[in-house]
Design a protein around this motif. Structure first.
Motif, PDB file in Angstrom:
ATOM      1  N   GLY A 133     135.690 -15.208  34.803  1.00  0.00           N
ATOM      2  CA  GLY A 133     135.900 -15.053  33.358  1.00  0.00           C
ATOM      3  C   GLY A 133     134.868 -15.830  32.556  1.00  0.00           C
ATOM      4  O   GLY A 133     134.322 -15.333  31.566  1.00  0.00           O
ATOM      5  N   TRP A 134     134.586 -17.062  32.997  1.00  0.00           N
ATOM      6  CA  TRP A 134     133.579 -17.855  32.305  1.00  0.00           C
ATOM      7  C   TRP A 134     132.212 -17.184  32.407  1.00  0.00           C
ATOM      8  O   TRP A 134     131.475 -17.100  31.412  1.00  0.00           O
ATOM      9  CB  TRP A 134     133.500 -19.276  32.878  1.00  0.00           C
ATOM     10  N   LEU A 135     131.847 -16.705  33.589  1.00  0.00           N
ATOM     11  CA  LEU A 135     130.530 -16.092  33.791  1.00  0.00           C
ATOM     12  C   LEU A 135     130.345 -14.839  32.946  1.00  0.00           C
ATOM     13  O   LEU A 135     129.285 -14.641  32.345  1.00  0.00           O
ATOM     14  CB  LEU A 135     130.314 -15.767  35.271  1.00  0.00           C
ATOM     15  N   THR A 136     131.351 -13.984  32.895  1.00  0.00           N
ATOM     16  CA  THR A 136     131.223 -12.757  32.098  1.00  0.00           C
ATOM     17  C   THR A 136     131.180 -13.078  30.605  1.00  0.00           C
ATOM     18  O   THR A 136     130.420 -12.456  29.856  1.00  0.00           O
ATOM     19  CB  THR A 136     132.333 -11.746  32.421  1.00  0.00           C
ATOM     20  N   THR A 137     131.970 -14.053  30.170  1.00  0.00           N
ATOM     21  CA  THR A 137     131.936 -14.472  28.763  1.00  0.00           C
ATOM     22  C   THR A 137     130.577 -15.077  28.428  1.00  0.00           C
ATOM     23  O   THR A 137     129.996 -14.795  27.371  1.00  0.00           O
ATOM     24  CB  THR A 137     133.065 -15.486  28.478  1.00  0.00           C
ATOM     25  N   HIS A 138     130.053 -15.882  29.330  1.00  0.00           N
ATOM     26  CA  HIS A 138     128.737 -16.495  29.144  1.00  0.00           C
ATOM     27  C   HIS A 138     127.636 -15.431  29.082  1.00  0.00           C
ATOM     28  O   HIS A 138     126.756 -15.496  28.209  1.00  0.00           O
ATOM     29  CB  HIS A 138     128.475 -17.483  30.288  1.00  0.00           C
ATOM     30  N   LEU A 139     127.678 -14.460  29.970  1.00  0.00           N
ATOM     31  CA  LEU A 139     126.670 -13.387  29.945  1.00  0.00           C
ATOM     32  C   LEU A 139     126.704 -12.636  28.623  1.00  0.00           C
ATOM     33  O   LEU A 139     125.664 -12.356  28.025  1.00  0.00           O
ATOM     34  CB  LEU A 139     126.889 -12.404  31.099  1.00  0.00           C
ATOM     35  N   ARG A 140     127.892 -12.316  28.158  1.00  0.00           N
ATOM     36  CA  ARG A 140     128.018 -11.603  26.888  1.00  0.00           C
ATOM     37  C   ARG A 140     127.435 -12.452  25.758  1.00  0.00           C
ATOM     38  O   ARG A 140     126.670 -11.975  24.920  1.00  0.00           O
ATOM     39  CB  ARG A 140     129.483 -11.268  26.619  1.00  0.00           C
ATOM     40  N   ALA A 141     127.763 -13.730  25.740  1.00  0.00           N
ATOM     41  CA  ALA A 141     127.297 -14.612  24.667  1.00  0.00           C
ATOM     42  C   ALA A 141     125.783 -14.766  24.682  1.00  0.00           C
ATOM     43  O   ALA A 141     125.138 -14.745  23.625  1.00  0.00           O
ATOM     44  CB  ALA A 141     127.975 -15.975  24.778  1.00  0.00           C
ATOM     45  N   THR A 142     125.202 -14.928  25.848  1.00  0.00           N
ATOM     46  CA  THR A 142     123.752 -15.121  25.903  1.00  0.00           C
ATOM     47  C   THR A 142     123.014 -13.832  25.550  1.00  0.00           C
ATOM     48  O   THR A 142     122.019 -13.879  24.827  1.00  0.00           O
ATOM     49  CB  THR A 142     123.289 -15.652  27.268  1.00  0.00           C
ATOM     50  N   LYS A 143     123.486 -12.694  26.047  1.00  0.00           N
ATOM     51  CA  LYS A 143     122.854 -11.425  25.678  1.00  0.00           C
ATOM     52  C   LYS A 143     122.914 -11.218  24.166  1.00  0.00           C
ATOM     53  O   LYS A 143     121.939 -10.817  23.539  1.00  0.00           O
ATOM     54  CB  LYS A 143     123.507 -10.252  26.412  1.00  0.00           C
ATOM     55  N   TYR A 144     124.067 -11.507  23.594  1.00  0.00           N
ATOM     56  CA  TYR A 144     124.229 -11.367  22.144  1.00  0.00           C
ATOM     57  C   TYR A 144     123.251 -12.299  21.418  1.00  0.00           C
ATOM     58  O   TYR A 144     122.594 -11.889  20.469  1.00  0.00           O
ATOM     59  CB  TYR A 144     125.674 -11.678  21.745  1.00  0.00           C
ATOM     60  N   GLU A 145     123.128 -13.532  21.893  1.00  0.00           N
ATOM     61  CA  GLU A 145     122.210 -14.484  21.274  1.00  0.00           C
ATOM     62  C   GLU A 145     120.760 -14.021  21.389  1.00  0.00           C
ATOM     63  O   GLU A 145     120.001 -14.067  20.412  1.00  0.00           O
ATOM     64  CB  GLU A 145     122.356 -15.860  21.919  1.00  0.00           C
ATOM     65  N   TYR A 146     120.345 -13.579  22.576  1.00  0.00           N
ATOM     66  CA  TYR A 146     118.974 -13.091  22.752  1.00  0.00           C
ATOM     67  C   TYR A 146     118.663 -11.975  21.756  1.00  0.00           C
ATOM     68  O   TYR A 146     117.619 -11.988  21.100  1.00  0.00           O
ATOM     69  CB  TYR A 146     118.743 -12.540  24.167  1.00  0.00           C
ATOM     70  N   TRP A 147     119.559 -11.008  21.682  1.00  0.00           N
ATOM     71  CA  TRP A 147     119.306  -9.851  20.831  1.00  0.00           C
ATOM     72  C   TRP A 147     119.404 -10.178  19.346  1.00  0.00           C
ATOM     73  O   TRP A 147     118.717  -9.566  18.532  1.00  0.00           O
ATOM     74  CB  TRP A 147     120.205  -8.685  21.226  1.00  0.00           C
ATOM     75  N   THR A 148     120.199 -11.152  18.973  1.00  0.00           N
ATOM     76  CA  THR A 148     120.235 -11.596  17.579  1.00  0.00           C
ATOM     77  C   THR A 148     118.900 -12.226  17.205  1.00  0.00           C
ATOM     78  O   THR A 148     118.355 -11.967  16.126  1.00  0.00           O
ATOM     79  CB  THR A 148     121.402 -12.580  17.367  1.00  0.00           C
ATOM     80  N   LEU A 149     118.345 -13.032  18.104  1.00  0.00           N
ATOM     81  CA  LEU A 149     117.019 -13.616  17.881  1.00  0.00           C
ATOM     82  C   LEU A 149     115.943 -12.538  17.781  1.00  0.00           C
ATOM     83  O   LEU A 149     115.077 -12.586  16.904  1.00  0.00           O
ATOM     84  CB  LEU A 149     116.668 -14.577  19.015  1.00  0.00           C
ATOM     85  N   ILE A 150     115.992 -11.581  18.690  1.00  0.00           N
ATOM     86  CA  ILE A 150     115.002 -10.491  18.696  1.00  0.00           C
ATOM     87  C   ILE A 150     115.098  -9.679  17.410  1.00  0.00           C
ATOM     88  O   ILE A 150     114.076  -9.358  16.786  1.00  0.00           O
ATOM     89  CB  ILE A 150     115.173  -9.596  19.945  1.00  0.00           C
ATOM     90  N   ALA A 151     116.306  -9.364  16.996  1.00  0.00           N
ATOM     91  CA  ALA A 151     116.486  -8.569  15.772  1.00  0.00           C
ATOM     92  C   ALA A 151     115.926  -9.304  14.557  1.00  0.00           C
ATOM     93  O   ALA A 151     115.241  -8.700  13.718  1.00  0.00           O
ATOM     94  CB  ALA A 151     117.965  -8.246  15.574  1.00  0.00           C
ATOM     95  N   ALA A 152     116.211 -10.591  14.461  1.00  0.00           N
ATOM     96  CA  ALA A 152     115.720 -11.370  13.326  1.00  0.00           C
ATOM     97  C   ALA A 152     114.195 -11.459  13.315  1.00  0.00           C
ATOM     98  O   ALA A 152     113.568 -11.396  12.255  1.00  0.00           O
ATOM     99  CB  ALA A 152     116.333 -12.770  13.346  1.00  0.00           C
TER     100      ALA A 152
END
Length: 130
Positions: free
Chosen positions: A38-57
């Motif tokens: 559960g921690w790993l899947t939540t972490h993957l989702r959070a990091t992917k979201y963070e990467y793409w938020t940075l890329i979009a900006a």
């Protein structure tokens, strides 16, 4: 340098390959998962979201959907990578105190996904034989 399409393929393989991917690792979980999954899947989702938020900006491209879970975000990011212009790949972003090009951050995203997919697969219950 990899093209947007090649980066999309790399992400798609890390996310969805039928043998070795995050999706395949999660599918190995049957019954009550190890708490770390559960921690790993939540972490993957959070990091992917963070990467793409940075890329979009940094590039003016589409931001990731706020309400997407890991599965939907993994599908979304493949198309998002494919949609990037070649010039966007050289734009720099800051993540965790390091400077990356967008292309470099996407390659790290694929490595990070594969790293955690292996951890999830290792935590999947295995058949026990006497």
């Amino acid at each position: 340098m990899m093209t947007p399409d090649e980066l999309a393929i790399l992400l798609d393989e890390a996310n969805h390959d039928p043998w070795e991917s995050a999706q395949t690792a999660v599918a190995l979980i049957d019954g009550q998962p190890h708490p770390r999954v559960g921690w790993l899947t939540t972490h993957l989702r959070a990091t992917k979201y963070e990467y793409w938020t940075l890329i979009a900006a940094a590039t003016g491209s589409a931001a990731p959907p706020d309400d997407a879970g890991l599965t939907r975000l993994m599908t979304w990011e493949v198309q998002a990578a494919r949609s990037l212009g070649t010039d966007a790949l050289d734009v720099t972003v800051e993540h965790a105190g390091r400077t990356f090009t967008v292309a470099g951050l996407l390659r790290m995203n694929a490595r990070h996904t594969a790293w955690h997919a292996g951890q999830i697969a290792a935590l999947a219950p295995t058949e026990r034989r006497a």
